[in-house]
Design a protein around this motif. Structure first.
Motif, mmCIF file in Angstrom:
data_model
loop_
_atom_site.group_PDB
_atom_site.id
_atom_site.type_symbol
_atom_site.label_atom_id
_atom_site.label_comp_id
_atom_site.label_asym_id
_atom_site.label_seq_id
_atom_site.Cartn_x
_atom_site.Cartn_y
_atom_site.Cartn_z
ATOM 1 N N LEU A 13 0.840 -1.207 0.000
ATOM 2 C CA LEU A 13 0.000 0.000 0.000
ATOM 3 C C LEU A 13 0.870 1.251 0.000
ATOM 4 C CD1 LEU A 13 -2.820 1.250 0.108
ATOM 5 C CD2 LEU A 13 -2.728 1.053 2.613
ATOM 6 N N PHE A 14 1.956 1.231 0.746
ATOM 7 C CA PHE A 14 2.863 2.371 0.803
ATOM 8 C C PHE A 14 3.460 2.649 -0.581
ATOM 9 C CE2 PHE A 14 6.910 4.473 1.595
ATOM 10 C CZ PHE A 14 6.547 5.454 2.508
ATOM 11 N N GLU A 15 3.892 1.603 -1.257
ATOM 12 C CA GLU A 15 4.482 1.772 -2.587
ATOM 13 C C GLU A 15 3.467 2.321 -3.586
ATOM 14 O OE1 GLU A 15 6.448 -1.847 -3.812
ATOM 15 O OE2 GLU A 15 7.519 -1.941 -1.893
ATOM 16 N N VAL A 16 2.248 1.802 -3.548
ATOM 17 C CA VAL A 16 1.196 2.294 -4.449
ATOM 18 C C VAL A 16 0.913 3.774 -4.149
ATOM 19 C CG1 VAL A 16 -1.269 2.129 -5.000
ATOM 20 C CG2 VAL A 16 0.123 0.062 -4.870
ATOM 21 N N ALA A 17 0.850 4.112 -2.867
ATOM 22 C CA ALA A 17 0.572 5.494 -2.463
ATOM 23 C C ALA A 17 1.681 6.429 -2.931
ATOM 24 C CB ALA A 17 0.416 5.572 -0.943
ATOM 25 N N GLU A 18 2.930 6.004 -2.778
ATOM 26 C CA GLU A 18 4.057 6.841 -3.210
ATOM 27 C C GLU A 18 4.088 6.997 -4.721
ATOM 28 O OE1 GLU A 18 7.745 5.296 -1.498
ATOM 29 O OE2 GLU A 18 8.048 7.292 -0.655
ATOM 30 N N GLU A 19 3.929 5.872 -5.428
ATOM 31 C CA GLU A 19 3.991 5.897 -6.892
ATOM 32 C C GLU A 19 2.886 6.759 -7.492
ATOM 33 O OE1 GLU A 19 4.024 1.844 -8.211
ATOM 34 O OE2 GLU A 19 5.992 1.453 -7.328
ATOM 35 N N SER A 20 1.722 6.741 -6.876
ATOM 36 C CA SER A 20 0.591 7.510 -7.412
ATOM 37 C C SER A 20 0.617 8.965 -6.938
ATOM 38 C CB SER A 20 -0.730 6.856 -7.004
ATOM 39 O OG SER A 20 -0.909 6.949 -5.599
ATOM 40 N N GLY A 21 1.539 9.284 -6.046
ATOM 41 C CA GLY A 21 1.610 10.654 -5.526
ATOM 42 C C GLY A 21 0.460 10.988 -4.590
ATOM 43 N N ARG A 22 -0.158 9.969 -4.014
ATOM 44 C CA ARG A 22 -1.332 10.196 -3.160
ATOM 45 C C ARG A 22 -1.081 9.717 -1.726
ATOM 46 N NH1 ARG A 22 -6.282 7.854 -4.870
ATOM 47 N NH2 ARG A 22 -7.211 9.494 -3.622
ATOM 48 N N LEU A 23 0.150 9.840 -1.262
ATOM 49 C CA LEU A 23 0.528 9.342 0.051
ATOM 50 C C LEU A 23 -0.341 9.962 1.153
ATOM 51 C CD1 LEU A 23 2.641 7.418 1.299
ATOM 52 C CD2 LEU A 23 4.031 9.432 1.740
ATOM 53 N N ASP A 24 -0.520 11.272 1.103
ATOM 54 C CA ASP A 24 -1.326 11.940 2.141
ATOM 55 C C ASP A 24 -2.779 11.494 2.091
ATOM 56 O OD1 ASP A 24 0.794 13.345 3.238
ATOM 57 O OD2 ASP A 24 0.502 15.085 1.928
ATOM 58 N N ALA A 25 -3.320 11.351 0.899
ATOM 59 C CA ALA A 25 -4.721 10.934 0.758
ATOM 60 C C ALA A 25 -4.913 9.504 1.282
ATOM 61 C CB ALA A 25 -5.160 11.020 -0.704
ATOM 62 N N TYR A 26 -4.005 8.608 0.918
ATOM 63 C CA TYR A 26 -4.103 7.229 1.397
ATOM 64 C C TYR A 26 -3.918 7.159 2.905
ATOM 65 C CZ TYR A 26 -3.983 5.183 -3.311
ATOM 66 O OH TYR A 26 -4.280 4.803 -4.587
ATOM 67 N N TRP A 27 -3.034 8.005 3.423
ATOM 68 C CA TRP A 27 -2.777 8.049 4.866
ATOM 69 C C TRP A 27 -4.058 8.434 5.607
ATOM 70 C CZ3 TRP A 27 -0.293 12.565 7.836
ATOM 71 C CH2 TRP A 27 0.072 12.170 9.117
ATOM 72 N N GLU A 28 -4.727 9.473 5.120
ATOM 73 C CA GLU A 28 -5.985 9.906 5.751
ATOM 74 C C GLU A 28 -7.054 8.824 5.631
ATOM 75 O OE1 GLU A 28 -6.410 12.532 7.688
ATOM 76 O OE2 GLU A 28 -4.327 13.114 7.309
ATOM 77 N N GLU A 29 -7.148 8.188 4.468
ATOM 78 C CA GLU A 29 -8.121 7.107 4.276
ATOM 79 C C GLU A 29 -7.836 5.936 5.209
ATOM 80 O OE1 GLU A 29 -8.252 5.812 0.211
ATOM 81 O OE2 GLU A 29 -8.826 7.795 -0.526
ATOM 82 N N ALA A 30 -6.562 5.577 5.321
ATOM 83 C CA ALA A 30 -6.190 4.451 6.187
ATOM 84 C C ALA A 30 -6.541 4.754 7.639
ATOM 85 C CB ALA A 30 -4.703 4.144 6.044
ATOM 86 N N LYS A 31 -6.310 5.987 8.076
ATOM 87 C CA LYS A 31 -6.665 6.365 9.450
ATOM 88 C C LYS A 31 -8.183 6.295 9.650
ATOM 89 C CE LYS A 31 -4.313 10.286 9.572
ATOM 90 N NZ LYS A 31 -3.685 11.528 10.060
ATOM 91 N N ALA A 32 -8.940 6.741 8.649
ATOM 92 C CA ALA A 32 -10.403 6.718 8.747
ATOM 93 C C ALA A 32 -10.932 5.283 8.762
ATOM 94 C CB ALA A 32 -11.017 7.505 7.592
ATOM 95 N N VAL A 33 -10.392 4.428 7.903
ATOM 96 C CA VAL A 33 -10.829 3.033 7.856
ATOM 97 C C VAL A 33 -10.460 2.330 9.166
ATOM 98 C CG1 VAL A 33 -10.462 0.795 6.724
ATOM 99 C CG2 VAL A 33 -10.841 2.842 5.346
ATOM 100 N N ALA A 34 -9.253 2.588 9.674
ATOM 101 C CA ALA A 34 -8.828 1.978 10.942
ATOM 102 C C ALA A 34 -9.756 2.401 12.081
ATOM 103 C CB ALA A 34 -7.382 2.365 11.253
ATOM 104 N N ALA A 35 -10.119 3.676 12.110
ATOM 105 C CA ALA A 35 -11.031 4.167 13.152
ATOM 106 C C ALA A 35 -12.410 3.538 13.003
ATOM 107 C CB ALA A 35 -11.130 5.692 13.089
ATOM 108 N N ALA A 36 -12.883 3.422 11.767
ATOM 109 C CA ALA A 36 -14.197 2.811 11.522
ATOM 110 C C ALA A 36 -14.205 1.346 11.964
ATOM 111 C CB ALA A 36 -14.570 2.916 10.043
ATOM 112 N N LEU A 37 -13.129 0.633 11.677
ATOM 113 C CA LEU A 37 -13.050 -0.773 12.073
ATOM 114 C C LEU A 37 -12.951 -0.915 13.591
ATOM 115 C CD1 LEU A 37 -10.692 -2.187 9.308
ATOM 116 C CD2 LEU A 37 -13.151 -2.588 9.564
ATOM 117 N N GLU A 38 -12.235 -0.004 14.210
ATOM 118 C CA GLU A 38 -12.107 -0.038 15.672
ATOM 119 C C GLU A 38 -13.466 0.179 16.339
ATOM 120 O OE1 GLU A 38 -9.777 2.547 19.007
ATOM 121 O OE2 GLU A 38 -8.661 2.045 17.187
ATOM 122 N N ASP A 39 -14.294 1.003 15.711
ATOM 123 C CA ASP A 39 -15.620 1.293 16.250
ATOM 124 C C ASP A 39 -16.649 0.215 15.903
ATOM 125 O OD1 ASP A 39 -14.614 3.631 17.293
ATOM 126 O OD2 ASP A 39 -15.358 4.903 15.655
#
Length: 188
Positions: A13-39
């Motif tokens: 996932l990190f490599e895909v995020a870096e290659e696509s130039g969307r590291l910050d967007a994926y980071w925010e999405e991953a945090k949101a998904v992790a929070a949703a799963l935790e809840d």
């Protein structure tokens, strides 16, 4: 095995995020998904249920996350379900999130004190950590443990600085025991 799964998929996932130039967007999405799963612990029960077929589980993942996350992140979740690693999703997301934080020099500090710190004291601790580490920002987590008696314990990653009175008393007790043993040996 869990560490291998989280590293393998987290790195991908990190490599895909870096290659696509969307590291910050994926980071925010991953945090949101992790929070949703935790809840949603019931989602984990549902995904682990042996009578629900894989196709239904994948469909459920798509319904829940397709509008909230990128196609790549949803694809990763689908793949983890398909490979029967859904229970590893929190670790995969944590691995990815932590890898991004390391890249951005954002540290995570766990601070434990005997008494609640004031806002001024918290700011002083964070300031001191920023001055003495390579990090440019910290996510601070504070806890109170009265058994420390006094002082502070700080954990950043696998490093621990223990300045608690409890530990100092323990160390002093050990040293005194050694002295008493040596004195006893000399008397023999």
């Amino acid at each position: 095995m869990a560490k291998l799964v989280s590293k393998t998929y987290g790195d991908a996932l990190f490599e895909v995020a870096e290659e696509s130039g969307r590291l910050d967007a994926y980071w925010e999405e991953a945090k949101a998904v992790a929070a949703a799963l935790e809840d949603s612990p019931q989602l984990f029960k549902l995904m682990a249920h042996p009578k629900i077929v894989k196709e239904e589980k994948i469909k459920l993942i798509e319904e829940i996350f397709s509008e909230k996350a990128s196609a790549e992140l949803v694809g990763l979740l689908r793949m983890l379900v398909d490979k029967e690693h859904f229970e590893e999703v929190p670790q995969v997301l944590d691995y990815f999130i932590n890898r991004v934080k390391e890249l951005k020099n954002i540290g995570t500090a766990y601070v434990t004190t005997a008494m609640e710190l004031t806002g001024e004291q918290r700011a002083a601790v964070e300031g001191r950590l920023l001055d003495t580490t390579r990090y440019v920002q910290f996510e601070m987590h504070y806890a109170v443990d009265s058994s420390l008696i006094g002082g502070i314990v700080i954990r950043i990653g696998d490093r621990v600085v223990d300045g608690s009175v409890r530990t100092k008393l323990y160390d002093l007790t050990r040293e005194l025991s050694k002295i008493q043993l040596k004195a006893g040996e000399c008397a023999s």
